[in-house]
Design a protein around this motif. Structure first.
Motif, short mmCIF file in Angstrom:
data_model
loop_
_atom_site.label_atom_id
_atom_site.label_comp_id
_atom_site.label_asym_id
_atom_site.label_seq_id
_atom_site.Cartn_x
_atom_site.Cartn_y
_atom_site.Cartn_z
N MET A 187 40.81 -4.32 12.70
CA MET A 187 40.35 -5.39 11.87
C MET A 187 41.57 -6.10 11.27
O MET A 187 42.50 -5.47 10.83
N ARG A 188 41.51 -7.42 11.29
CA ARG A 188 42.60 -8.20 10.69
C ARG A 188 42.15 -8.64 9.31
O ARG A 188 40.97 -8.84 9.06
N TRP A 189 43.11 -8.79 8.41
CA TRP A 189 42.84 -9.03 7.00
C TRP A 189 43.63 -10.24 6.52
O TRP A 189 44.79 -10.38 6.83
N VAL A 190 42.99 -11.11 5.77
CA VAL A 190 43.63 -12.30 5.22
C VAL A 190 43.69 -12.16 3.71
O VAL A 190 42.69 -11.84 3.07
N GLU A 191 44.85 -12.41 3.15
CA GLU A 191 45.00 -12.38 1.70
C GLU A 191 45.74 -13.64 1.28
O GLU A 191 46.95 -13.75 1.42
N ALA A 192 44.98 -14.61 0.81
CA ALA A 192 45.52 -15.88 0.36
C ALA A 192 44.88 -16.21 -0.99
O ALA A 192 43.95 -15.53 -1.42
N ARG A 193 45.36 -17.27 -1.63
CA ARG A 193 44.77 -17.63 -2.92
C ARG A 193 43.32 -18.07 -2.76
O ARG A 193 42.49 -17.81 -3.62
N SER A 194 43.02 -18.73 -1.68
CA SER A 194 41.67 -19.27 -1.51
C SER A 194 40.70 -18.28 -0.87
O SER A 194 39.49 -18.44 -1.01
N TYR A 195 41.20 -17.25 -0.20
CA TYR A 195 40.31 -16.31 0.48
C TYR A 195 40.98 -14.95 0.60
O TYR A 195 42.15 -14.84 0.97
#
Length: 120
Positions: A1-9
């Motif tokens: 599983m890939r994971w996104v960590e940004a301010r919007s999401y």
């Protein structure tokens, strides 16, 4: 599983696995692989403080908690999974009743620390 960590999401990468993305709004690929379970539980332990100060952080904390508990169960760490389920139950109970108190936050932080210690 890939994971996104940004301010919007913050969460799993919802994009399809396509090499060339035509008219893609997100130019930089911010998705990474999930961190190790120990790292994930440490991050969860630190995010409890965000839940105490920001109401919108509860949703992100719940998402992190779900992903961490799924990863812990897949790794066969039953004791850590038990502590994470106690955190989930506490959050669900307090959401139904209203708001988290400082005592609840302290309990959640202790349970997350116990889950981290259960891995060792």
């Amino acid at each position: 599983m890939r994971w996104v960590e940004a301010r919007s999401y913050v969460g799993p990468d919802r994009r399809k696995a396509v090499k060339f993305r035509w008219l893609e709004r997100r130019k930089a690929d911010l998705a990474t692989h999930l961190p190790a379970i120990q790292v994930m539980l440490r991050q969860l332990h630190l995010r409890v403080l965000d839940v105490a100060t920001a109401r919108e952080a509860v949703e992100q904390f719940q998402l992190r908690l779900d992903v961490a508990s799924h990863s812990v169960r897949e790794a066969g760490e039953q004791e850590a999974a038990y502590h994470l389920s106690l955190i989930a139950a506490k959050l669900e109970q307090r959401r139904a009743e209203g708001e988290l108190t400082s005592h609840d936050i302290q309990e959640v932080q202790e349970q997350s620390a116990a889950a981290l210690c259960a891995l060792r």
